[in-house]
Structure formats: C-alpha cells, structure tokens
Design a protein around this motif. Structure first.
Motif, PDB file in Angstrom:
ATOM      1  N   VAL A 192       0.843  -1.205   0.000  1.00 54.18           N
ATOM      2  CA  VAL A 192       0.000   0.000   0.000  1.00 54.18           C
ATOM      3  C   VAL A 192       0.872   1.246   0.000  1.00 54.18           C
ATOM      4  CG1 VAL A 192      -1.538   1.360   1.437  1.00 54.18           C
ATOM      5  CG2 VAL A 192      -2.053  -1.022   1.003  1.00 54.18           C
ATOM      6  N   LEU A 193       1.910   1.213   0.850  1.00 54.45           N
ATOM      7  CA  LEU A 193       2.807   2.368   0.893  1.00 54.45           C
ATOM      8  C   LEU A 193       3.484   2.564  -0.459  1.00 54.45           C
ATOM      9  CD1 LEU A 193       4.467   2.049   4.394  1.00 54.45           C
ATOM     10  CD2 LEU A 193       2.739   3.668   3.627  1.00 54.45           C
ATOM     11  N   PHE A 194       3.956   1.418  -0.982  1.00 56.21           N
ATOM     12  CA  PHE A 194       4.648   1.491  -2.265  1.00 56.21           C
ATOM     13  C   PHE A 194       3.698   2.021  -3.336  1.00 56.21           C
ATOM     14  CE2 PHE A 194       5.945  -0.723  -6.218  1.00 56.21           C
ATOM     15  CZ  PHE A 194       7.131  -0.053  -6.397  1.00 56.21           C
ATOM     16  N   ALA A 195       2.475   1.450  -3.335  1.00 54.43           N
ATOM     17  CA  ALA A 195       1.519   1.855  -4.362  1.00 54.43           C
ATOM     18  C   ALA A 195       1.155   3.322  -4.200  1.00 54.43           C
ATOM     19  CB  ALA A 195       0.268   0.982  -4.276  1.00 54.43           C
ATOM     20  N   SER A 196       1.002   3.757  -2.935  1.00 53.54           N
ATOM     21  CA  SER A 196       0.663   5.155  -2.700  1.00 53.54           C
ATOM     22  C   SER A 196       1.761   6.049  -3.241  1.00 53.54           C
ATOM     23  CB  SER A 196       0.479   5.426  -1.208  1.00 53.54           C
ATOM     24  OG  SER A 196      -0.500   4.579  -0.700  1.00 53.54           O
ATOM     25  N   ARG A 197       2.997   5.647  -2.937  1.00 49.23           N
ATOM     26  CA  ARG A 197       4.109   6.463  -3.392  1.00 49.23           C
ATOM     27  C   ARG A 197       4.166   6.475  -4.920  1.00 49.23           C
ATOM     28  NH1 ARG A 197       8.579   8.936  -3.355  1.00 49.23           N
ATOM     29  NH2 ARG A 197      10.490   8.109  -4.255  1.00 49.23           N
ATOM     30  N   LEU A 198       3.955   5.264  -5.471  1.00 54.78           N
ATOM     31  CA  LEU A 198       3.994   5.152  -6.930  1.00 54.78           C
ATOM     32  C   LEU A 198       2.903   5.996  -7.569  1.00 54.78           C
ATOM     33  CD1 LEU A 198       6.004   3.448  -8.422  1.00 54.78           C
ATOM     34  CD2 LEU A 198       4.258   1.714  -8.721  1.00 54.78           C
ATOM     35  N   SER A 199       1.671   5.809  -7.063  1.00 54.77           N
ATOM     36  CA  SER A 199       0.578   6.547  -7.693  1.00 54.77           C
ATOM     37  C   SER A 199       0.720   8.029  -7.400  1.00 54.77           C
ATOM     38  CB  SER A 199      -0.771   6.008  -7.221  1.00 54.77           C
ATOM     39  OG  SER A 199      -0.853   6.083  -5.831  1.00 54.77           O
ATOM     40  N   GLY A 200       1.316   8.346  -6.231  1.00 51.14           N
ATOM     41  CA  GLY A 200       1.562   9.769  -5.936  1.00 51.14           C
ATOM     42  C   GLY A 200       2.510  10.367  -6.959  1.00 51.14           C
ATOM     43  N   ARG A 201       3.560   9.598  -7.259  1.00 53.84           N
ATOM     44  CA  ARG A 201       4.521  10.117  -8.240  1.00 53.84           C
ATOM     45  C   ARG A 201       3.862  10.260  -9.603  1.00 53.84           C
ATOM     46  NH1 ARG A 201       9.500   6.283  -7.996  1.00 53.84           N
ATOM     47  NH2 ARG A 201      10.236   7.603  -9.673  1.00 53.84           N
ATOM     48  N   ILE A 202       3.063   9.240  -9.949  1.00 53.70           N
ATOM     49  CA  ILE A 202       2.406   9.295 -11.262  1.00 53.70           C
ATOM     50  C   ILE A 202       1.425  10.462 -11.297  1.00 53.70           C
ATOM     51  CG2 ILE A 202       0.824   8.085 -12.784  1.00 53.70           C
ATOM     52  CD1 ILE A 202       2.123   5.488 -11.847  1.00 53.70           C
ATOM     53  N   ARG A 203       0.698  10.638 -10.154  1.00 55.59           N
ATOM     54  CA  ARG A 203      -0.278  11.726 -10.097  1.00 55.59           C
ATOM     55  C   ARG A 203       0.436  13.066 -10.243  1.00 55.59           C
ATOM     56  NH1 ARG A 203      -3.112   9.486  -6.174  1.00 55.59           N
ATOM     57  NH2 ARG A 203      -1.868  10.531  -4.625  1.00 55.59           N
ATOM     58  N   ARG A 204       1.585  13.179  -9.541  1.00 59.06           N
ATOM     59  CA  ARG A 204       2.319  14.433  -9.615  1.00 59.06           C
ATOM     60  C   ARG A 204       2.772  14.689 -11.052  1.00 59.06           C
ATOM     61  NH1 ARG A 204       6.129  13.750  -5.609  1.00 59.06           N
ATOM     62  NH2 ARG A 204       7.675  13.166  -7.147  1.00 59.06           N
ATOM     63  N   LEU A 205       3.237  13.613 -11.671  1.00 58.36           N
ATOM     64  CA  LEU A 205       3.686  13.746 -13.058  1.00 58.36           C
ATOM     65  C   LEU A 205       2.519  14.200 -13.938  1.00 58.36           C
ATOM     66  CD1 LEU A 205       6.144  13.324 -14.806  1.00 58.36           C
ATOM     67  CD2 LEU A 205       5.418  10.992 -15.202  1.00 58.36           C
ATOM     68  N   ASN A 258      -0.199  15.754 -12.999  1.00 63.76           N
ATOM     69  CA  ASN A 258      -0.579  17.138 -12.691  1.00 63.76           C
ATOM     70  C   ASN A 258       0.393  18.112 -13.335  1.00 63.76           C
ATOM     71  OD1 ASN A 258      -2.679  16.184 -11.242  1.00 63.76           O
ATOM     72  ND2 ASN A 258      -1.719  16.417  -9.242  1.00 63.76           N
ATOM     73  N   GLN A 259       1.682  17.759 -13.246  1.00 61.77           N
ATOM     74  CA  GLN A 259       2.663  18.660 -13.841  1.00 61.77           C
ATOM     75  C   GLN A 259       2.487  18.703 -15.351  1.00 61.77           C
ATOM     76  OE1 GLN A 259       6.277  17.071 -12.343  1.00 61.77           O
ATOM     77  NE2 GLN A 259       6.298  18.391 -10.552  1.00 61.77           N
ATOM     78  N   LEU A 260       2.139  17.543 -15.905  1.00 61.09           N
ATOM     79  CA  LEU A 260       1.918  17.497 -17.345  1.00 61.09           C
ATOM     80  C   LEU A 260       0.709  18.350 -17.696  1.00 61.09           C
ATOM     81  CD1 LEU A 260       3.091  16.233 -19.812  1.00 61.09           C
ATOM     82  CD2 LEU A 260       1.612  14.283 -19.509  1.00 61.09           C
ATOM     83  N   ASP A 261      -0.360  18.199 -16.894  1.00 64.62           N
ATOM     84  CA  ASP A 261      -1.556  19.013 -17.124  1.00 64.62           C
ATOM     85  C   ASP A 261      -1.210  20.488 -17.049  1.00 64.62           C
ATOM     86  OD1 ASP A 261      -3.150  16.947 -17.590  1.00 64.62           O
ATOM     87  OD2 ASP A 261      -4.166  16.935 -15.638  1.00 64.62           O
ATOM     88  N   ALA A 262      -0.410  20.805 -16.000  1.00 61.69           N
ATOM     89  CA  ALA A 262      -0.098  22.208 -15.793  1.00 61.69           C
ATOM     90  C   ALA A 262       0.816  22.725 -16.892  1.00 61.69           C
ATOM     91  CB  ALA A 262       0.569  22.399 -14.426  1.00 61.69           C
TER      92      ALA A 262
END
Lengths: 231, 710
Positions: B429-442, B444-448
């Motif tokens: 769960v931690l790993f997935a959270s971190r992974l999806s967090g990184r993907i989400r950040r990416l 969002n940055q792509l969107d921005a």
C-alpha cells in the motif's frame, strides 16, 4: 570637400542602393560588408557619419560591436543604426551604445536622406553659436532645432534625432493632441504605434532624468499625445 | 460496457492476494509433517511394543501356566476375570459391579448342558472379577419359578442351584454345589464328579443369594488358591417344588469333566509387574494371549490429572482469549482427554493389528474413539515362545500429541502468515501510494505544463533524477515538453522571424524602386512603379503585423504597471475613434466615475483598438459599434458589441488563438488573425480573460474582456 559616409551592410544590394541615394545627394560613400573590414578603414580614417546594420554576415550582433569600437575611436562621429530588427531590446541596446539614431529598414530613402542631413546639420551647429531663431521654448524646455539638442532648465536632455523631432512636434504646439501618425511624420520616420509608444516612454524617462515632470507629455488615449501646457 | 476503473493501489492490493498461497503451502507442509509425525509415532509405538514383547519372549510359564492346556477354545467357554477396582461387598446386589455390567456374558438355551424347557424359562448373565486374592463371580439369573431347598432335605440338587467346577492349581478336579433354603448367605458344598456322595461343606466359597423380580442374584467369592486355570459355572433349574427334578442346566462350559471346563483368564500379576516397569507416560500397554485375551494391562491413555492438555497448549496461549484464538479453537480440532475409551477394561482385544501380531508380525492401527473425540494409535507385536506365537503386546497411545503439535504448527503458520500478509499489504500500500503519488504528480505537472490555451508553459517536471521507469517517464515527458515548448516557441516566433527575414529582400526592392524613381523613366512606366510601391507598402504592413504579436510579448515582459482610470481611457479612445472614423457611429456606455485599475494603459488602449477594429470589420457600416464598460469592486468588464453575423458554433475560443481568422471575405487590408490573439495576450497579462459569444438576440457578437481589480 564632400562629407564621407560609411555604410556597413552585408547585403550588397541594399548597401549599393543606399550608397547611390546618398551619393546622389552629394556625399562620398564607402560601403563595407564586414565588421573587420570596416574597422580597418575607420582606424585609417574616420568617416563623417556611419550607417551600421546590426547583423553582419555571421556576426549576429556585429553592428553593436562595431558601434562600440567606433565610439571608442571617436566620441563625436554620428552613428545611425539602420536595421531590419525593430525589437525594443535592439533599439535600446543600440542607443545605449552611443548611436545617434536607430532606424528600421522600413524607412524610405528620402527620409533617410533627411535624417542624414539633420545629423550633419547638428554636427555643424555644435561648432557654431546657437542662433536665436532656431530656439523653441516650452516652459522650462528649450529646443535648438539647429543642433537638435534639448535642455530642461539648462540641463541637457540627451535625445536621439527621432526623439528630438517627436518632442519638437509636441512642444511647438502645447495643448494640441498629436496623433501617432503625425508624430511619425514630424520625426520623418516610419514606425508602428507601439514603437511610437516606446519612443514616448524613453523620452519621458530622459526628461525625468533631467528633472522634468514625466507627465509633461500627456497620453490622450485613442488619439495620441500632447504637451501639457505650463501652468 | 463500463470497465471498472481500478486504481493502481487497488490493483496492487489485488496482487497481494497472491500471498494467500503462503498459508496454503504452509498447510500442505503441516499436513506432510503430520504424516511424518504419525509415522514416527507408529515406529516408536511399535518399537515400544517390540521391546516389551522381547522382554516377554520365551517365558512360557508366564504366558501360559499350563502349556498342555493351551488349545483353541470357544470364547463363551472361557471366563475372563476382570481386575476389579472397587471392593465387592457380598450382598447379592449388582451395584458393586456397575462398571462391568455391560460386559457381562449372557448364557441362554444355546448353552444348555442338560434337560429342556421353554426358551425363556432360564438364562443368566455372568461376570467374573479378581480383587486381592479372591475371585468374585456374579450371576444374574432369570428363572420363572424359584424353588428353594426343602427344609428337611439333605439333597443339594433338588432345588435351584449353582454348580462350580474347577481345576485347582495342583490339577485336581473339584465340583461344588451352591443352594439355599432361603435368600441370604450361602456356602458351597463340594460334591464328587457324579454328584453323589456326601457333600462336604466348603466354607471358603461363600456368597449371598438374593431374589430379584423374575429370578435371583448370586454373588460369590472364591479364594484364588482354589482356582487353577480351568473353571466353569452352571445354573440348574428346578421348577416343580413337589417333584423337585432338575429340569434344565445351563452353564458356561461343561461341568462334569476337566476337559469340558472352560479356561479362566486372570490378569497375570507377574506380567503386570514386568509391564509396570516398562510403562510409558500417556501410553497403555496390553499383553494378550493367543486368543486375544488380556493378560495384563498398564498405563492409561489419559494423562495424569496434573498434566492437562490445556496446559500443553491446545491453542497458542489459551489464557489469551482473543478473537483469533476463538477462531483457531473453532477451526482446528482440539485434542481432548474427554473421550470414551471403549477398550478400557476389555477382556479381549480384536482388530487388524492384534490379529496381525498373533499371526506373527507387528502391525499398527489408527482408530477413532466413539464419537470421534480422539484418535488412538495401537501397535501390536507378537510374543514368541520358541518359534510359536504365544501372544502379543499391544501398545496404545492417543494422537493428541501429534494433534497438539499440528495445531501449534497451524496456529504459528497462520500467525506468521497473518503478520507477513499484513506487512506485505502495508508495504505494498505504501509502495503503491508512493507510486501513484509520483504518477499523479507527473500527470498534474503534465496538465499544468500544457495551459488551457494549448501553450506549453515552461515548467520543470520533478522526479527526473529517479532511476526507475517513472524517472525515465519523467525524463521522457520533460524532454517531450522541452521539445514541444521549443517547437511552440519556434511556431510563435515564426511570424516575427518571417517578417524579419522578409524585411531584407523587401528593403532591397524598396530601395531599388526609390532609386529607380530618380532616373528619367518613360512616362508610361510610372503607373507600374506606383503599383509596385503600393504592393510593397501592403507587404510592409503585413510584415509589421506579423511581428506585432512577438513584439507585444516582449513589450509585456518590460511593461510597467501603473494605476489609472480605465473609464477615462475608454472615453478617450472612443472620442479618438469618432475622430478617426467620422463615418462610423460609436456608442459608449461608461460609468460616470473613475474605474481605477492597475495595469498598462497603453496596452489596454491597444486591446480596445483591436476589439473596435474587429467590430468595425464585422458590423454593418450603418450600425453603431457599442463599447460598454461596467465595474464591480472585484472586476471590470469591457464589452465591444457589433451587429455582425453570429459566430459559427464552437469557434468562440479559437478566435483568440494565433493566426486564426474567420473572415470569409478578404478585404483590402490584410488579416492575419493576430488582432484577437493580441487581445488575449493583453487580457491575460492583466490577469483577466477574453471571451466572444453571440448576443442572446442573435443579432450580433459580444467580445467581453474581464479584468480583475485589486
């Protein structure tokens, strides 16, 4: 002996066309294609006036360098930038380097001739005493149309030829709105609206540096500018 | 079909379910271990049985005191003397025997030795026990007519009586009769084999005779010294009190000769003593003879009272009664001492293991206790006596130890699995959270990075230094954005560069034309020169406009904001338009008071210029261009309204993009679609936005610029 003009321009057709016009007006014209070539000649003998292009061959800013070097050789020789580049940054850079005027290649040849003549006239006038009939006064501002010089309360305001004519056009008829087109006509130059705007901006700054109220040139939105009558 | 949207975290959690394979594998392992343990226990127990058997090997006297009497016997002729735990009170009542009553053998007409009678007139149940130095016997006789010894009769056999026939340790045959005149204390009389001769009282054989409904009970005691190996009992029934003839005799075996007697099997004290020395905890040892008769028994299947299974640990920690333990107790079969042991006190052992052992080889057998409360392992091994099988040793043990071990292993396994599962799940769960967090950040940055107008904003993509695939992705995205931004810059700068590049040849043509004008040209060439000049001027205008947007962007970077009155600006501009275009009408709706705004007035004047120029181009010449300014404390709204044709659907936003023009007719002056782009740039520079929409009445278009006020 006719005055000697040096044209430094890497495009031979333009160089020759300009040279022809100026020769027709009685000047001796030398054309140079590259910076080194021109600099060699300047060191041998200074021209009476230099017309420089900014981009020279491979040197994108060769004209700026040449201007700096020429100014080092002589503090007084008039320098005109004549270039296709009309960006504000280029104009500011060119003028900061000590050029007397900055013209874009949109300018018509008669205008160019007039501008050259005006600069020579100013050079001559500097050597003689100011004449009363050449002076225009607007409040604390005093304009000498012969020397193309301006003073505010005896403090000199360093204006380019274009700027001088704009100020002249405004100050001669205080309170009257001058449209941008009119100002361009007075200054014998062809520039677009935003260039006029940046000219006005520079004039205001220079006036302010000389101690004048920068609001002395008032913007009348949609119409143009006017000299604010002295109260 | 709607596909469910599974988040990365959910997917990884589903993957975690694969860990459920661990308990399965563990379960298999435990099962295997269970098998090994069982096997080990079998070997051990069989070893125990063999060891005991070896001790008893070749000791014929121990196994069979009279080897000459060893022969195949019918079970119902033999009597087994149970070792009695409780003292027996000779009172004629069966209560003392209650533990053994269910093992009493019943003798009926098929055991008739003499006489005849109705089938149900006589039968009896018999139990024999040993305690101390006495042999006890209980007879529960069913007799429809009780006939006692006549008061005046000397005869012992003219009433209901009991016959005891035995061989004493010395091998002599004895025969005793037991009868009574009335219920109560009785003694035996020894008679000769034929039943004649003077009876001789034998007071060592004593008993109590009691009447019962439908019969009588006799409880008696015989000193062990009287009894050898052979013993038989018989009940003789006299039904007619006057004729007093014996009508029927039913017996455990024949009572007239030694050969007819049955064998009495008594637990052998000597074997018992040997066994006691060999006994194991939690194990029971039997020694049986060739017939499976129990000769000795020691030990118990149940542990001593102070060693309870609960303490042995049926669960992980029985006192720690958590939910988990409750579940374990429900799921796992718990070893228990509370089982019925059908064999306890048995006189004869049967079963495949015993039969195999009596046939000459050791064997083991697993069996369930009644109600399957426990599993019992028994191992049997033959006792040899000079080449023949003299008996067998049977060792028994419960499977509780294995069950306990297995349960403990299971519990440990499940606990470990639970911990591993929880840890793995948490880690995933931690790993997935971190992974999806990184993907989400990416993302969002792509969107921005791509603005709403489709322009690439210079924004750094974080996480580029990561070494994994996401780092690769971030680097890739960053590279793509950089290139895209460069390309966008290239496209946006295209107009400016184009105008710059075209300006030089344009200057060549212009200066050449101007030089040409100074020559003496034929008059007819003038119009062409004039036309060429006009064309040149138009070209120059195009170039100027092309570079206008680029210049504006640069101007924006250097623009200095000031506080000014927007209302005055709009009024002034409107007046200017009226002057400049005297044939057009301009209607201005501007608030009377000042509308102060922080911005660049020149730029806003330029914005208004563009909007008005656009409105004049699109509106009919006879209709006015309306300019409206309204202000709230938060924002100022500038509207330029024309009466021109409505916008095609879906084009309203594209209007403000670079190089987009919806003009259908090409007018005299060139249109590059940069005017409204400049409007948007200026509006955005001031933190506002520009919109175009059709008027509600459909009679025109509204261009609306909203500017925030501070």
């Amino acid at each position: 002996m006719s005055r000697r003009i040096a044209i430094v321009e890497d495009e031979p057709a333009i160089r020759e066309n300009y040279a022809d016009v100026l020769r027709r007006q009685g000047y001796t014209v030398q054309g140079y294609a590259a910076r080194q070539e021109a600099l060699q000649a300047f060191r041998t003998r200074l021209p009476d006036l230099a017309i420089l292009d900014i981009g020279l061959g491979n040197e994108v800013e060769g004209g700026f360098d040449l201007c700096r070097e020429l100014r080092a050789l002589s503090r007084t020789v008039p320098i005109i930038f004549l270039t296709a580049r009309d960006q504000d940054m280029d104009i500011i850079s060119g003028l900061r380097l000590g050029a007397d005027d900055y013209l874009t290649k949109d300018i018509s040849l008669p205008h160019l001739g007039a501008r050259v003549a005006a600069l020579f006239r100013r050079t001559e006038a500097l050597e003689s005493a100011p004449r009363e009939e050449d002076l225009v006064n607007a409040g604390a501002l005093e304009l000498d149309t012969q020397r193309l010089s301006a003073r505010w309360d005896e403090t000199p305001v360093e204006l380019t030829v274009t700027e001088f004519w704009i100020v002249h056009a405004l100050a001669r008829r205080p309170g009257h709105v001058r449209s941008r087109d009119q100002l361009m006509g007075e200054a014998s130059t062809v520039v677009d609206d935003s260039t006029v705007t940046s000219h006005i901006k520079r004039i205001r700054r220079k006036m302010a540096e000389a101690g004048a109220d920068p609001g002395c040139i008032e913007t009348v939105y949609g119409m143009g500018y006017r000299w604010k009558p002295a109260r | 079909m709607i596909r469910p949207r599974l988040r990365l975290r959910t997917k990884l959690l589903l993957v975690t379910l694969a860990l459920l394979g661990i308990p399965w594998a563990g379960y298999r392992y435990v099962r295997e271990m269970d098998g090994f343990l069982r096997h080990a226990q079998e070997s051990t127990l069989l070893g125990t049985a063999r060891a005991v058997a070896t001790v008893l090997d070749d000791r014929p006297r121990l196994m069979t005191p009279r080897p000459d009497l060893v022969r195949a016997l019918r079970e119902d002729r033999d009597l087994y003397a149970y070792p009695l735990k409780n003292p027996i009170q000779l009172d004629g009542y069966a209560e003392d025997w209650s533990d053994y009553l269910d093992r009493a053998l019943t003798y009926g007409p098929e055991h008739r030795l003499a006489g005849s009678g109705p089938p149900d007139s006589l039968s009896f149940r018999n139990l024999v026990g040993v305690r101390g130095s006495y042999l006890y016997a209980l007879f529960l006789v069913r007799d429809d007519h009780r006939v006692y010894r006549a008061p005046d009769s000397l005869r012992l056999d003219q009433s209901d009586h009991l016959i005891i026939a035995l061989q004493d340790p010395a091998g002599r045959f004895h025969r005793y009769l037991l009868t009574t005149r009335a219920p109560g204390w009785v003694n035996a009389y020894e008679v000769d084999a034929a039943g004649h001769g003077a009876p001789h009282p034998e007071v060592r054989i004593q008993g109590e005779w009691q009447e019962t409904p439908g019969g009588y009970t006799v409880e008696l005691r015989i000193p062990e010294t009287l009894v050898g190996n052979k013993l038989a009992f018989a009940v003789a029934d006299v039904d007619d009190p006057r004729r007093r003839t014996v009508r029927e005799v039913i017996g455990t075996a024949g009572v007239t000769t030694v050969a007819a007697l049955g064998t009495v099997m008594t637990p052998s004290p000597r074997i018992q003593a040997i066994l006691r020395g060999l006994s194991r905890a939690n194990a029971r040892l039997w020694v049986v003879n060739r017939q499976g008769r129990v000769l000795a028994l020691t030990g118990s299947l149940r542990p001593p009272p102070d060693e309870t299974l609960a303490r042995n640990g049926a669960g992980p920690r029985a006192d720690n009664g958590g939910l988990l333990n409750l579940i374990y107790r429900l799921v796992l079969r718990q070893p228990t001492d509370q089982f019925d042991d059908a064999l306890a006190g048995a006189s004869r052992l049967q079963g495949s293991d015993v039969q195999a052992a009596l046939a000459g080889h050791g064997a083991v057998r697993w069996r369930h206790t009644p109600h399957a409360r426990a599993v019992i392992l028994s191992a049997a091994y033959p006792i040899h006596d000079g080449g023949t099988v003299a008996g067998a040793v049977v060792a028994e043990q419960t499977g509780n130890a294995i069950l306990t071990l297995r349960n403990r292993a299971m519990v440990n396994l499940f606990n470990v699995t639970l911990v591993v599962f929880a840890a793995a799940t948490l880690a995933l769960v931690l790993f997935a959270s971190r992974l999806s967090g990184r993907i989400r950040r990416l993302r969002n940055q792509l969107d921005a990075a791509i603005g709403p107008d489709g322009r690439v904003q210079p924004a750094a993509i974080s996480g580029r230094r990561a070494g994994d695939e996401l780092g690769d992705l971030a680097r890739g995205v960053d590279g793509v954005l950089q290139r895209l931004a460069e390309y966008t810059r290239y496209l946006e700068g295209m107009a400016g560069r184009l105008s710059h590049e075209l300006r030089t040849p344009l200057t060549v043509v212009r200066s050449s034309l101007e030089n040409l004008e100074h020559l003496d040209l034929p008059a007819q060439s003038r119009p062409y020169i004039t036309r060429a000049r006009e064309g040149l001027d138009r070209l120059g205008t195009i170039l100027t406009r092309l570079s206008e947007a680029t210049r504006l962007e640069q101007a924006l970077q250097q623009a200095e904001r000031e506080r000014f009155d927007l209302a005055a600006l709009v009024s002034g501009c409107t007046a200017g338009y009226r002057d400049a275009y005297p044939r057009r009408r301009f209607e201005a709706d501007v608030p009377a008071g000042p509308v102060m705004l922080t911005g660049v007035p020149d730029l806003l004047a330029q914005l208004l210029d563009k909007l008005v120029a656009n409105a004049m181009d699109f509106g009919p010449p006879d209709r006015p261009v309306r300019i409206a300014l309204s202000a709230t404390p938060g924002q100022a709204v500038l509207e330029v309204i024309n009466d021109g044709p409505p916008l095609p659907a879906g084009t309203a936003d594209r209007l403000f993009e670079s190089l987009v023009s919806l003009r259908e007719d090409r007018g005299d002056s060139p249109h590059l679609g940069l005017g409204l782009y400049i409007v948007r740039l200026i509006a955005q520079f001031h933190g506002g936005h520009a919109r175009a929409e059709n008027r509600e009445d459909g009679a025109g278009v509204v261009f609306r610029v909203t500017l925030p006020r501070d």
